[in-house]
Design a protein around this motif. Structure first.
Motif, PDB file in Angstrom:
ATOM      1  N   ARG A  47      31.575  -4.742 -14.494  1.00 24.69           N
ATOM      2  CA  ARG A  47      30.726  -4.678 -15.689  1.00 24.69           C
ATOM      3  C   ARG A  47      29.506  -5.588 -15.558  1.00 24.69           C
ATOM      4  N   VAL A  48      29.723  -6.816 -15.086  1.00 25.41           N
ATOM      5  CA  VAL A  48      28.604  -7.748 -14.935  1.00 25.41           C
ATOM      6  C   VAL A  48      27.654  -7.256 -13.842  1.00 25.41           C
ATOM      7  N   ALA A  49      28.187  -6.761 -12.734  1.00 30.19           N
ATOM      8  CA  ALA A  49      27.320  -6.232 -11.671  1.00 30.19           C
ATOM      9  C   ALA A  49      26.404  -5.146 -12.218  1.00 30.19           C
ATOM     10  N   HIS A  50      26.973  -4.242 -13.000  1.00 33.63           N
ATOM     11  CA  HIS A  50      26.167  -3.179 -13.616  1.00 33.63           C
ATOM     12  C   HIS A  50      25.085  -3.777 -14.519  1.00 33.63           C
ATOM     13  N   CYS A  51      25.469  -4.739 -15.346  1.00 32.41           N
ATOM     14  CA  CYS A  51      24.513  -5.356 -16.270  1.00 32.41           C
ATOM     15  C   CYS A  51      23.406  -6.114 -15.530  1.00 32.41           C
ATOM     16  N   LEU A  52      23.705  -6.577 -14.329  1.00 27.88           N
ATOM     17  CA  LEU A  52      22.699  -7.258 -13.508  1.00 27.88           C
ATOM     18  C   LEU A  52      21.814  -6.275 -12.741  1.00 27.88           C
ATOM     19  N   GLY A  53      22.097  -4.982 -12.866  1.00 22.43           N
ATOM     20  CA  GLY A  53      21.246  -3.967 -12.253  1.00 22.43           C
ATOM     21  C   GLY A  53      21.721  -3.436 -10.920  1.00 22.43           C
ATOM     22  N   PHE A  54      22.912  -3.803 -10.488  1.00 20.85           N
ATOM     23  CA  PHE A  54      23.439  -3.270  -9.222  1.00 20.85           C
ATOM     24  C   PHE A  54      24.011  -1.879  -9.445  1.00 20.85           C
ATOM     25  N   ASP A  55      23.878  -1.043  -8.439  1.00 26.64           N
ATOM     26  CA  ASP A  55      24.535   0.257  -8.404  1.00 26.64           C
ATOM     27  C   ASP A  55      25.948  -0.017  -7.890  1.00 26.64           C
ATOM     28  N   VAL A  56      26.978   0.347  -8.651  1.00 25.52           N
ATOM     29  CA  VAL A  56      28.353  -0.005  -8.307  1.00 25.52           C
ATOM     30  C   VAL A  56      29.175   1.254  -8.054  1.00 25.52           C
ATOM     31  N   ILE A  57      29.937   1.220  -6.975  1.00 23.55           N
ATOM     32  CA  ILE A  57      30.861   2.304  -6.646  1.00 23.55           C
ATOM     33  C   ILE A  57      32.257   1.710  -6.507  1.00 23.55           C
ATOM     34  N   LEU A  58      33.221   2.377  -7.108  1.00 24.83           N
ATOM     35  CA  LEU A  58      34.616   1.933  -7.063  1.00 24.83           C
ATOM     36  C   LEU A  58      35.462   2.984  -6.348  1.00 24.83           C
ATOM     37  N   PRO A  59      35.934   2.676  -5.133  1.00 26.04           N
ATOM     38  CA  PRO A  59      36.882   3.579  -4.484  1.00 26.04           C
ATOM     39  C   PRO A  59      38.252   3.383  -5.147  1.00 26.04           C
ATOM     40  N   GLN A  60      38.688   4.389  -5.880  1.00 27.52           N
ATOM     41  CA  GLN A  60      39.902   4.245  -6.685  1.00 27.52           C
ATOM     42  C   GLN A  60      41.153   3.970  -5.854  1.00 27.52           C
ATOM     43  N   ASP A  61      41.160   4.391  -4.615  1.00 23.52           N
ATOM     44  CA  ASP A  61      42.341   4.172  -3.784  1.00 23.52           C
ATOM     45  C   ASP A  61      42.358   2.791  -3.140  1.00 23.52           C
ATOM     46  N   ALA A  62      41.317   1.979  -3.371  1.00 22.97           N
ATOM     47  CA  ALA A  62      41.221   0.639  -2.782  1.00 22.97           C
ATOM     48  C   ALA A  62      41.327  -0.445  -3.847  1.00 22.97           C
ATOM     49  N   THR A  63      42.046  -0.132  -4.909  1.00 21.80           N
ATOM     50  CA  THR A  63      42.343  -1.105  -5.967  1.00 21.80           C
ATOM     51  C   THR A  63      43.667  -0.706  -6.601  1.00 21.80           C
ATOM     52  N   THR A  64      44.127  -1.493  -7.543  1.00 20.24           N
ATOM     53  CA  THR A  64      45.434  -1.259  -8.148  1.00 20.24           C
ATOM     54  C   THR A  64      45.467  -1.833  -9.561  1.00 20.24           C
TER      55      THR A  64
END
Length: 189
Positions: free
Chosen positions: A129-146
């Motif tokens: 959320r903070v990365a997005h608010c700071l203007g970064f383009d964020v991608i989350l690979p759903q299989d690389a988190t839990t």
């Protein structure tokens, strides 16, 4: 979804993948292969010579499995940094608060972040959320988190998969693009 071709503007963030996550307290995890997917991403980013940044949670609370002087504080060996890969310590759930992460990223000209790590409903959520608010383009690979089971204020237990699905949906609604580790690897140079 087709991802853009990635270049030096893209960094892999490996967040809180420490021995603490193997404590029985965290046993209800969904997505049991998430560490293997992170290792695959690390291998691919390193081969492509793209930036990798490691984040370690140094918890001041002695009751935490992530406590700074506890055995769980160490990074899991399979995701440990190689020489030249920054390791940034944080003491709260968000990787940007009280750290040099944003400065490190800006200094390298990084505008896109691939977030991996644990857990989607705590440090991953806060940092994305903070990365997005700071203007970064964020991608989350759903299989690389839990996620893990969560008990609400009424004493109702929500299973890890439900927690995971809800947080992924909320994050994708505004803060990041959902993907898979394989699609990200295909987009590497």
């Amino acid at each position: 979804m087709t991802l853009p071709q990635f270049g030096k503007e893209t960094a892999l963030i490996v967040l809180d993948v420490q021995k603490a996550i193997d404590d029985p307290k965290w046993a209800s995890k969904n997505n049991p292969g998430y560490v293997e997917k992170i290792v695959n991403l690390l291998t691919a980013f390193r081969a492509a010579k793209l930036p990798v940044i490691h984040i370690r949670h140094d918890e001041p609370n002695p009751a935490s499995t992530y406590h700074t002087s506890g055995a769980g504080n160490a990074l899991k060996p399979e995701v440990a940094p190689l020489p030249g890969e920054p390791l940034i310590a944080k003491s709260v759930n968000c990787a940007f608060i009280g750290t040099e992460l944003e400065k490190n990223l800006r200094d390298q000209g990084i505008t896109r972040l691939i977030f991996t790590g644990v857990v989607i409903h705590n440090s991953m959520d806060a940092s994305i959320r903070v990365a997005h608010c700071l203007g970064f383009d964020v991608i989350l690979p759903q299989d690389a988190t839990t996620a893990i089971d969560v008990m609400d204020a009424k004493g109702v237990r929500h299973d890890a998969q439900t927690v995971f699905d809800l947080f992924a949906a909320v994050l994708a609604s505004e803060y990041c693009t959902l993907s898979t580790s394989q699609d990200i690897i295909r987009a590497l140079p």
